[in-house]
Write a protein that holds these residues in place. Sequence first.
Motif, PDB file in Angstrom:
ATOM      1  N   ARG A  78      52.336   1.496  13.326  1.00 53.40           N
ATOM      2  CA  ARG A  78      52.222   1.628  11.880  1.00 53.40           C
ATOM      3  C   ARG A  78      50.995   0.883  11.350  1.00 53.40           C
ATOM      4  O   ARG A  78      50.278   1.371  10.491  1.00 53.40           O
ATOM      5  N   GLU A 105      48.118   2.786   9.346  1.00 47.75           N
ATOM      6  CA  GLU A 105      47.810   2.433   7.962  1.00 47.75           C
ATOM      7  C   GLU A 105      46.344   2.052   7.822  1.00 47.75           C
ATOM      8  O   GLU A 105      45.705   2.375   6.824  1.00 47.75           O
ATOM      9  N   LEU A 160      44.368   5.342   7.902  1.00 51.33           N
ATOM     10  CA  LEU A 160      44.507   6.079   6.650  1.00 51.33           C
ATOM     11  C   LEU A 160      43.731   5.405   5.536  1.00 51.33           C
ATOM     12  O   LEU A 160      43.071   6.063   4.731  1.00 51.33           O
ATOM     13  N   PHE A 199      41.072   7.174   3.205  1.00 58.77           N
ATOM     14  CA  PHE A 199      41.161   7.290   1.752  1.00 58.77           C
ATOM     15  C   PHE A 199      39.943   6.689   1.063  1.00 58.77           C
ATOM     16  O   PHE A 199      39.477   7.190   0.046  1.00 58.77           O
ATOM     17  N   LEU A 224      37.602   8.724  -1.447  1.00 54.91           N
ATOM     18  CA  LEU A 224      37.302   8.342  -2.829  1.00 54.91           C
ATOM     19  C   LEU A 224      35.795   8.285  -3.060  1.00 54.91           C
ATOM     20  O   LEU A 224      35.311   8.673  -4.116  1.00 54.91           O
ATOM     21  N   GLU A 237      59.840   6.633  14.234  1.00 53.74           N
ATOM     22  CA  GLU A 237      60.673   6.176  13.116  1.00 53.74           C
ATOM     23  C   GLU A 237      61.955   6.991  13.032  1.00 53.74           C
ATOM     24  O   GLU A 237      63.021   6.451  12.736  1.00 53.74           O
ATOM     25  N   PHE A 275      55.378  13.672   5.115  1.00 54.23           N
ATOM     26  CA  PHE A 275      54.774  12.407   4.752  1.00 54.23           C
ATOM     27  C   PHE A 275      54.847  12.242   3.245  1.00 54.23           C
ATOM     28  O   PHE A 275      54.538  13.161   2.490  1.00 54.23           O
ATOM     29  N   GLU A 290      53.732   6.295  -0.440  1.00 55.50           N
ATOM     30  CA  GLU A 290      54.633   5.157  -0.545  1.00 55.50           C
ATOM     31  C   GLU A 290      55.008   4.855  -1.999  1.00 55.50           C
ATOM     32  O   GLU A 290      56.133   4.505  -2.297  1.00 55.50           O
ATOM     33  N   VAL A 333      58.342  10.189   6.493  1.00 58.55           N
ATOM     34  CA  VAL A 333      57.540   9.018   6.815  1.00 58.55           C
ATOM     35  C   VAL A 333      56.750   8.615   5.588  1.00 58.55           C
ATOM     36  O   VAL A 333      56.100   9.445   4.951  1.00 58.55           O
ATOM     37  N   MET A 334      56.817   7.357   5.259  1.00 60.96           N
ATOM     38  CA  MET A 334      56.037   6.879   4.126  1.00 60.96           C
ATOM     39  C   MET A 334      54.626   6.565   4.597  1.00 60.96           C
ATOM     40  O   MET A 334      54.431   5.948   5.639  1.00 60.96           O
ATOM     41  N   ILE A 335      53.652   7.013   3.828  1.00 60.40           N
ATOM     42  CA  ILE A 335      52.281   6.636   4.145  1.00 60.40           C
ATOM     43  C   ILE A 335      51.697   5.897   2.951  1.00 60.40           C
ATOM     44  O   ILE A 335      52.064   6.155   1.801  1.00 60.40           O
ATOM     45  N   PRO A 336      50.830   4.939   3.216  1.00 59.94           N
ATOM     46  CA  PRO A 336      50.223   4.192   2.121  1.00 59.94           C
ATOM     47  C   PRO A 336      49.240   5.087   1.388  1.00 59.94           C
ATOM     48  O   PRO A 336      48.723   6.044   1.961  1.00 59.94           O
ATOM     49  N   ASP A 337      49.002   4.822   0.131  1.00 63.80           N
ATOM     50  CA  ASP A 337      47.968   5.583  -0.561  1.00 63.80           C
ATOM     51  C   ASP A 337      46.667   4.770  -0.553  1.00 63.80           C
ATOM     52  O   ASP A 337      46.551   3.781   0.164  1.00 63.80           O
ATOM     53  N   HIS A 338      45.713   5.209  -1.339  1.00 59.48           N
ATOM     54  CA  HIS A 338      44.410   4.562  -1.290  1.00 59.48           C
ATOM     55  C   HIS A 338      44.457   3.096  -1.748  1.00 59.48           C
ATOM     56  O   HIS A 338      43.537   2.340  -1.506  1.00 59.48           O
ATOM     57  N   SER A 350      48.855  -0.431   1.713  1.00 55.04           N
ATOM     58  CA  SER A 350      50.288  -0.455   1.972  1.00 55.04           C
ATOM     59  C   SER A 350      51.020  -1.339   0.964  1.00 55.04           C
ATOM     60  O   SER A 350      50.564  -2.413   0.595  1.00 55.04           O
ATOM     61  N   ALA A 360      57.383   0.428   3.861  1.00 52.63           N
ATOM     62  CA  ALA A 360      57.782   0.932   5.175  1.00 52.63           C
ATOM     63  C   ALA A 360      58.273  -0.227   6.042  1.00 52.63           C
ATOM     64  O   ALA A 360      59.228  -0.090   6.793  1.00 52.63           O
TER      65      ALA A 360
END
Lengths: 211, 109
Positions: free
Chosen positions: A52, A56, A59, A63, A67, A150, B51, B54, B76-81, B84, B88
């Motif tokens: 995870r 994270e 990701l 992101f 942006l 998970e 997904f 979060e 599944v939770m994913i973080p955004d921009h 986190s 989760a």
Amino acid sequence: MAEVRVNVTRMELLRQKKRLAMAQRGHRLLKQKRDELMHRFMELVEESRGLRERVEEALASGFRSFLLARAEMAKEGLYEALMTGGDSREGSLLAVRMDSVMNVQVPRFALQDSREPYAYGFATTSAELDRALAAFAGALPELIKLAEIEKAMELLAEEIETTRRRVNALEQILIPQLEQNIRFIYMALDEMERSSRAQLLRIKDIIRGVA
Amino acid sequence: MPEPTKIGVVGPKDIYLGFKSLGLLVMDAHTPREAEAAILELAGQGAAIIFVAEGLAQGLLPLIERFSRQPSPAIVMIPDHRGSLGLARERLRRLVEKAVGIDILAEER
């Protein structure tokens, strides 16, 4: 403990003893099952934590690039570029098969084919967008792995909880109850035996007195 | 219900757009209510994995809990921009607590 309600007979004693043996065997087996499930579960916990974190991180950088791309390009252009892509084959991305972990059915996911994400013209889009999409595409296999782990954890946790409840119910309720029943029957049978012996002695005395 | 072989993403535009071009099913959602409808819709369409951003998942815990008992779909939770939220991780802690009976990850919070 609840009032004991069993027939005071040898038959019943045998029956209760058999039930006790069965309960103890079940208890032992369930306990082993619980321990093994727990073992597997903790392995998954370890695995998922590292995974995870990596996902994270990936990701977040995706992101960030995204942006930046949005800032560089006209919003409409960006949305248009992305909304048109991908729709062509919204079909099976995943191969799903069920796997059995200690008789718990857990899904295993495999990415079937990864596709070229750059389904847009390069003239109007920025390099940062390519970078963002590359990051997402790169993170996808790990995201899917994370989903698999998970999900397996959720299902195992559920199973462990039920198993633990059963172990506890056997240990705290059924087994003590059976043991008490057996004790009760023994005592009652002994008591009956003593009383009939006393009766016999008394009768013997009476008969002897008469003779 | 078709054989679940799809992947869905639920969240605001900035989250899912990057995934859309990878062939994932995407659903726009800005509130937990919209997200709930989107998740149910995706589940009906045969998504094996969903997904969820979060930030939206926070209001969806009962739904997520319900899906967690069945083999599919995996949510599944994913973080955004914004990064986190630790939601989760919190959920992982709950799962461990449920399985073990005690909170053994507590000291690492």
